[in-house]
Design a protein around this motif. Structure first.
Motif, PDB file in Angstrom:
ATOM      1  N   ILE A 256       0.925  -1.305  -0.100  1.00 14.00           N
ATOM      2  CA  ILE A 256       0.070   0.123  -0.048  1.00 14.00           C
ATOM      3  C   ILE A 256       0.838   1.202   0.018  1.00 14.00           C
ATOM      4  CG2 ILE A 256      -2.071   1.246   1.239  1.00 14.00           C
ATOM      5  CD1 ILE A 256      -2.541  -1.462   2.554  1.00 14.00           C
ATOM      6  N   GLY A 257       0.560   2.125  -0.705  1.00 10.67           N
ATOM      7  CA  GLY A 257       1.330   3.444  -0.947  1.00 10.67           C
ATOM      8  C   GLY A 257       0.600   4.598  -1.377  1.00 10.67           C
ATOM      9  N   ASN A 258       0.998   5.860  -1.292  1.00  7.70           N
ATOM     10  CA  ASN A 258       0.414   6.879  -1.916  1.00  7.70           C
ATOM     11  C   ASN A 258       1.078   7.310  -3.154  1.00  7.70           C
ATOM     12  OD1 ASN A 258       2.238   7.811  -0.170  1.00  7.70           O
ATOM     13  ND2 ASN A 258       1.305   9.922  -0.113  1.00  7.70           N
ATOM     14  N   GLY A 259       0.756   7.297  -4.409  1.00  6.97           N
ATOM     15  CA  GLY A 259       1.572   7.661  -5.528  1.00  6.97           C
ATOM     16  C   GLY A 259       2.027   6.455  -6.394  1.00  6.97           C
ATOM     17  N   ALA A 260       1.598   6.518  -7.642  1.00  4.10           N
ATOM     18  CA  ALA A 260       1.843   5.356  -8.532  1.00  4.10           C
ATOM     19  C   ALA A 260       3.337   4.990  -8.585  1.00  4.10           C
ATOM     20  CB  ALA A 260       1.605   5.436  -9.824  1.00  4.10           C
ATOM     21  N   GLY A 261       4.272   6.037  -8.550  1.00  6.89           N
ATOM     22  CA  GLY A 261       5.839   5.842  -8.583  1.00  6.89           C
ATOM     23  C   GLY A 261       6.162   5.050  -7.253  1.00  6.89           C
ATOM     24  N   LEU A 262       5.610   5.799  -6.098  1.00  6.87           N
ATOM     25  CA  LEU A 262       6.120   5.002  -4.746  1.00  6.87           C
ATOM     26  C   LEU A 262       5.835   3.750  -4.687  1.00  6.87           C
ATOM     27  CD1 LEU A 262       7.441   6.582  -2.296  1.00  6.87           C
ATOM     28  CD2 LEU A 262       5.049   6.614  -1.186  1.00  6.87           C
ATOM     29  N   VAL A 263       4.421   3.465  -5.302  1.00  3.02           N
ATOM     30  CA  VAL A 263       4.408   2.047  -4.929  1.00  3.02           C
ATOM     31  C   VAL A 263       5.007   1.190  -5.984  1.00  3.02           C
ATOM     32  CG1 VAL A 263       2.208   0.393  -5.561  1.00  3.02           C
ATOM     33  CG2 VAL A 263       1.647   2.662  -4.638  1.00  3.02           C
ATOM     34  N   MET A 264       5.122   1.604  -7.266  1.00  2.00           N
ATOM     35  CA  MET A 264       5.799   0.880  -8.139  1.00  2.00           C
ATOM     36  C   MET A 264       7.586   0.549  -7.451  1.00  2.00           C
ATOM     37  SD  MET A 264       4.218  -0.174 -10.606  1.00  2.00           S
ATOM     38  CE  MET A 264       5.699  -0.739 -11.794  1.00  2.00           C
ATOM     39  N   ASN A 279       0.053  -7.416  -4.814  1.00  2.00           N
ATOM     40  CA  ASN A 279      -0.758  -6.411  -5.521  1.00  2.00           C
ATOM     41  C   ASN A 279       0.008  -4.999  -5.622  1.00  2.00           C
ATOM     42  OD1 ASN A 279      -1.099  -6.042  -2.196  1.00  2.00           O
ATOM     43  ND2 ASN A 279      -1.466  -3.858  -3.113  1.00  2.00           N
ATOM     44  N   PHE A 280      -0.765  -4.157  -6.494  1.00  2.00           N
ATOM     45  CA  PHE A 280      -0.345  -2.868  -6.600  1.00  2.00           C
ATOM     46  C   PHE A 280      -1.481  -2.097  -6.044  1.00  2.00           C
ATOM     47  CE2 PHE A 280      -0.959   1.360  -8.540  1.00  2.00           C
ATOM     48  CZ  PHE A 280       0.275   1.982  -9.069  1.00  2.00           C
ATOM     49  N   LEU A 281      -1.437  -1.276  -4.967  1.00  2.00           N
ATOM     50  CA  LEU A 281      -2.241  -0.445  -4.330  1.00  2.00           C
ATOM     51  C   LEU A 281      -2.035   1.072  -4.082  1.00  2.00           C
ATOM     52  CD1 LEU A 281      -5.048  -1.729  -1.675  1.00  2.00           C
ATOM     53  CD2 LEU A 281      -4.662   0.733  -2.209  1.00  2.00           C
ATOM     54  N   ASP A 282      -2.539   1.774  -4.826  1.00  2.00           N
ATOM     55  CA  ASP A 282      -2.370   3.375  -4.615  1.00  2.00           C
ATOM     56  C   ASP A 282      -3.377   3.914  -3.948  1.00  2.00           C
ATOM     57  OD1 ASP A 282      -1.430   5.849  -4.794  1.00  2.00           O
ATOM     58  OD2 ASP A 282      -1.749   6.057  -6.975  1.00  2.00           O
TER      59      ASP A 282
END
Length: 382
Positions: A256-264, A279-282
């Motif tokens: 879990i993260g805030n922002g697509a780049g941070l999650v990637m 998972n990818f969860l923004d």
């Protein structure tokens, strides 16, 4: 957009790729009726978009009505890696002598599409690529000109495909590339492409993923997307309800993260430290406590997840709001279902750290430490 196997096979068959006779069924009686029309033996295959269906009990080969009823009753309605099986493909069994792999995708490093052939079909091609990369023949294609026949032939011969079926395999590869190009696909493959004793090739499985942004050009594929919505992953449906950018993967470390780049970045680090992202969860910018609670609810709902890493870098998003959300979500449990690792940085991170209930989570100062700890937790719980 991911097509179901039966949908992809329909596209392949229309383009001229040989596929087994098959029918879609949603009840046990429909399975039996379809099997009688096709003729035994048949394969009964769960129509969910996940790998490893056979090992998970989602594919059965049956020889008569009694076996068909038993298999259909077991597969229909089952939970297959978190996905509900609402339909099955009843398909004529293929008497094969060999299994091949053919596929087309985009090589991001080269900036060009790449067509691939391997004699090691019927297994996870990603594992083959990692363990024996030379077993996959590759040819890059200039999209301005398309795939030339000689390129397909070269890939087939380089892979070591038997000469008796080389022309047929090259024809399938060329057709796959044409479909990849015409349908705006991102990935397209047949695994396995079965070779029969009569030196015929048959697509025993079919994968086709299409660029969502190009669907407006393909009304036929848009209809398939609507048709497939009934089998939507419950987690993806929940993500739509919550308004999250979410992609389900096959690992066991929830992210879990805030922002697509941070999650990637977090996904890459999980892989780097030997883990597998689930998972990818923004959750997006400016996430309030309720949104954080919803994110944890989603990840906890995935049965494949063994640990969770929370990576928040505060800009618009405030660390104290995130901490409140984590506390609210976890304090509702008598026992925390998955171990949670938290890394907070940026706006109000110090306030968030003071608020966090460290009896419920593990806190790490750096992203690298947080990811490593989450990977360790996941390995311990396997």
């Amino acid at each position: 957009m991911k097509l179901h196997e039966y949908q992809a096979k329909g596209v392949f068959a229309e383009a001229g790729i040989p596929t087994p006779e098959s029918e879609l069924a949603e009840t046990v009686d429909e399975v039996v009726d379809a099997a009688e029309r096709i003729g035994y033996p048949v394969a009964i295959k769960a129509q969910v978009q996940v790998g490893g269906r056979g090992k998970a009990g989602g594919i059965e080969l049956v020889d008569d009505e009694a076996e068909a009823r038993e298999a259909a009753d077991a597969i229909l309605g089952m939970d297959l890696k978190g996905l509900h099986v609402g339909s099955v493909l009843v398909e004529a069994a293929v008497d094969f002598t060999d299994e091949l792999y053919v596929g087309v995708t985009m090589d991001r490093t080269e900036g060009r599409p790449v067509a691939m052939v391997s004699t090691k079909g019927g297994v996870n091609i990603e594992e083959v690529a990692e363990e024996d990369p030379d077993a996959i023949a590759r040819v890059h294609v200039d999209p301005s000109f398309g795939m030339h026949p000689y390129q397909a032939r070269n890939a087939v011969f380089e892979a070591g495909v038997d000469r008796d079926v080389a022309t047929s395999v090259a024809r399938v590869l060329t057709t796959l590339y044409d479909l990849w190009d015409d349908k705006d696909a991102t990935d397209i493959e047949v695994n396995p492409l079965m070779v029969t004793a009569d030196d015929e090739v048959v697509a025993a499985d079919a994968v086709m993923n299409v660029d969502d942004d190009a669907l407006f050009r393909h009304s036929d594929l848009q209809e398939m997307e609507e048709e497939g919505d009934t089998d939507q992953d419950d987690l993806e449906a929940k993500a739509d309800e919550y308004g999250f950018d979410y992609v389900r993967l096959e690992g066991n470390v929830g992210i879990i993260g805030n922002g697509a780049g941070l999650v990637m970045t977090t996904l890459d680090l999980v892989d780097y430290f030997g883990g597998a992202p689930a998972n990818f969860l923004d959750i997006g910018g400016g996430a309030k406590a309720e949104r954080v609670t919803n994110a944890l609810d989603m990840v906890f709902s995935d049965p494949n997840v063994d640990s969770v890493v929370f990576n928040i870098f505060g800009g618009i998003t405030r660390g104290d709001e995130v901490a409140k959300g984590i506390n609210e979500a976890l304090e509702n449990f008598d026992e925390i279902p998955k171990r949670v690792v938290v890394r907070l940085a940026g706006t109000n991170a110090e306030e968030g750290m003071e608020i966090l209930n460290t009896d419920l989570v593990t806190v790490e100062e750096t992203l690298e430490d947080a990811v490593q700890r989450a990977v360790e937790y996941a390995e311990e719980d396997q």
